[in-house]
Design an enzyme around this catalytic site. Structure first.
Site, short mmCIF file in Angstrom:
data_model
loop_
_atom_site.label_atom_id
_atom_site.label_comp_id
_atom_site.label_asym_id
_atom_site.label_seq_id
_atom_site.Cartn_x
_atom_site.Cartn_y
_atom_site.Cartn_z
N ASP A 12 -1.96 0.87 -1.73
CA ASP A 12 -0.99 1.76 -1.06
C ASP A 12 0.31 0.94 -0.87
O ASP A 12 0.83 0.85 0.22
CB ASP A 12 -1.53 2.28 0.28
CG ASP A 12 -1.83 1.18 1.29
OD1 ASP A 12 -2.14 0.04 0.87
OD2 ASP A 12 -1.74 1.45 2.50
N ASP A 17 0.01 -5.59 -0.26
CA ASP A 17 -0.59 -5.06 -1.50
C ASP A 17 0.17 -5.64 -2.69
O ASP A 17 -0.43 -6.01 -3.71
CB ASP A 17 -0.46 -3.54 -1.59
CG ASP A 17 -1.13 -2.80 -0.45
OD1 ASP A 17 -2.18 -2.21 -0.64
OD2 ASP A 17 -0.54 -2.82 0.66
N ASN A 41 0.16 3.02 3.67
CA ASN A 41 1.34 2.42 4.31
C ASN A 41 2.56 3.32 4.15
O ASN A 41 3.42 3.43 5.01
CB ASN A 41 1.69 1.08 3.67
CG ASN A 41 0.64 0.01 3.91
OD1 ASN A 41 0.14 -0.10 5.03
ND2 ASN A 41 0.32 -0.73 2.88
N THR A 127 -7.20 -1.89 -1.49
CA THR A 127 -6.42 -2.50 -0.42
C THR A 127 -5.62 -1.47 0.38
O THR A 127 -4.64 -1.81 1.04
CB THR A 127 -5.49 -3.60 -0.97
OG1 THR A 127 -4.55 -3.00 -1.87
CG2 THR A 127 -6.26 -4.69 -1.68
N PHE A 169 -5.70 -0.64 10.28
CA PHE A 169 -4.94 0.44 9.66
C PHE A 169 -5.71 1.24 8.59
O PHE A 169 -5.73 2.47 8.61
CB PHE A 169 -3.63 -0.09 9.04
CG PHE A 169 -2.90 0.99 8.29
CD1 PHE A 169 -2.16 1.94 8.97
CD2 PHE A 169 -3.00 1.10 6.92
CE1 PHE A 169 -1.53 2.98 8.30
CE2 PHE A 169 -2.38 2.14 6.23
CZ PHE A 169 -1.64 3.07 6.93
N ASN A 170 -6.33 0.55 7.61
CA ASN A 170 -6.92 1.30 6.49
C ASN A 170 -8.07 2.20 6.92
O ASN A 170 -8.23 3.30 6.37
CB ASN A 170 -7.39 0.34 5.38
CG ASN A 170 -6.22 -0.32 4.67
OD1 ASN A 170 -5.13 0.24 4.60
ND2 ASN A 170 -6.44 -1.52 4.14
N HIS A 242 -3.54 -9.98 4.16
CA HIS A 242 -4.73 -9.12 4.18
C HIS A 242 -5.19 -8.78 2.74
O HIS A 242 -6.33 -9.05 2.35
CB HIS A 242 -4.44 -7.79 4.88
CG HIS A 242 -3.86 -7.91 6.24
ND1 HIS A 242 -4.58 -8.33 7.33
CD2 HIS A 242 -2.61 -7.61 6.72
CE1 HIS A 242 -3.81 -8.29 8.41
NE2 HIS A 242 -2.61 -7.86 8.06
N ASP A 243 -4.31 -8.13 2.01
CA ASP A 243 -4.71 -7.58 0.70
C ASP A 243 -4.89 -8.66 -0.37
O ASP A 243 -5.84 -8.59 -1.16
CB ASP A 243 -3.70 -6.51 0.26
CG ASP A 243 -3.69 -5.32 1.21
OD1 ASP A 243 -4.66 -5.18 1.99
OD2 ASP A 243 -2.73 -4.55 1.19
C1 BDR Z 1 -3.89 -3.34 6.00
O1 BDR Z 1 -3.02 -2.27 6.39
C2 BDR Z 1 -1.84 -2.33 5.65
O2 BDR Z 1 -0.75 -2.30 6.51
C3 BDR Z 1 -1.88 -3.57 4.80
O3 BDR Z 1 -1.31 -3.33 3.53
C4 BDR Z 1 -3.34 -3.89 4.70
O4 BDR Z 1 -3.96 -3.21 3.62
C5 BDR Z 1 -4.00 -4.33 7.11
O5 BDR Z 1 -4.49 -3.71 8.26
CA CA Z 2 -2.62 -2.17 1.90
#
Ligand code: BDR
Ligand code: CA
Length: 311
Positions: A12, A17, A41, A127, A169-170, A242-243
């Protein structure tokens, strides 16, 4: 391509990412079947445009980009422009007009086609919210037996959320999709949550170690807003990868420690929607459905990331 891992990267795109895409492409470890995009996102259209821009940056515009779901399964989109900037990649490529556009097709169908065509050979790294994979599993439940492995960035099992006090978030953006994927029965499903991604912090020092000028410039500029936000909260100029960490596990699983647990996601709560629940003590007596990342060798991860960018 013969002995390279076949990979579909579902994104996203998103500041981090984008760095995950760079890592996957520059590593030359993969036969990249395609990039699939999803609403997360940013809108799916913005995620698709960003993906095309990033692929052009590394002259990888031959990799197919297939647009996916424009909304979560049941909910309205929850974009994160506060974190990722107006365009989603921190404005670093805002004036670039890529020649590359999305290829024909719909991401969940593309995932089904490729996985069934190359049975037990395709690694899926996701991701963003898990909407595309959830739609694919709904349409083709036997898919789970034909995927080689699934690695996803999402959730947090022992700490605070980053959107709500309990949700990452995801999983927050599409909890129904996350639940469906967790319950689907994938034989190898690895969860890369905030528990470990918060430990891989891209600092100024680490960016300075990137010698490829184009990539160093892009990464410094695109992460500027992300690092600023981290500084405001934590007093350190850095941002969590993260990703890219999820992508790195498709290259080297030894970067993390994992443990199998039963994991689920809350979908029906006023305060806790999107919360990931990990049954550490096996109290539900349910099958252990997820390899949960419990620790990470952050220095080894950055060695991989930086060396790959410098290659
Ligand atoms: C995740 O949420 C998004 O903001 C980032 O791209 C990552 O995949 C982190 O919580
Ligand atoms: Ca992401």
């Amino acid at each position: 391509m013969a002995n390279k891992k076949k990979l579909i990267l579902d994104v996203d795109t998103g500041i981090d990412d984008a760095i995950g895409i760079l890592l996957a492409v520059k590593s030359q470890q993969f036969d990249m079947l395609g990039m699939t995009t999803v609403c997360g996102n940013v809108s799916v259209d913005a995620a698709t445009l960003n993906t095309c821009k990033v692929l052009e940056l590394v002259e990888a515009d031959d990799i197919p980009v297939i647009k996916g779901s424009a909304t979560p399964l049941l909910r309205a989109p929850h974009y994160e422009h506060r974190v990722h900037g107006e365009d989603g990649i921190g404005g670093a490529l805002k004036d670039v007009e890529p020649k590359k556009t999305a290829d024909a097709g719909f991401a969940p169908d593309f995932i089904i086609d490729q996985v069934m065509q190359y049975s037990k050979q395709v690694t899926l790294v996701l991701t963003g919210p898990l909407t595309n994979l959830a739609l694919a599993v709904k349409k083709c439940p036997e898919l789970i037996h034909h995927v080689k492995e699934v690695i996803f960035m999402g959730g947090v099992v022992q700490g605070q959320g980053n959107v709500t006090p309990v949700a990452e978030f995801n999983t927050y953006a599409d909890p129904e999709a996350a639940k469906l994927v967790l319950d689907a029965g994938f034989p190898t499903l690895t969860q890369v949550g905030l528990d470990v991604t918060r430990k891989v912090l891209l600092t100024d020092e680490r960016i300075d170690a990137i010698q490829n000028e184009t990539l160093a410039h892009y990464i410094r500029e695109s992460t500027s807003i992300y690092r600023q936000r981290y500084f405001e909260r934590n007093g350190l100029w850095a941002c969590a990868m993260h990703d890219p960490l999820a992508v790195s596990l498709a290259i080297d699983k030894q970067l993390v420690s994992t443990q199998a647990f039963h994991v689920d996601v809350e979908t029906k709560s006023e305060f806790c929607d999107g919360q990931m629940i990990c049954d550490f003590q096996h109290q539900w007596k349910k099958e252990r459905n997820v390899q949960v990342c419990t620790d990470v060798d952050a220095d080894a991860f950055f060695d991989l990331l930086i060396n790959t960018m410098n290659a």
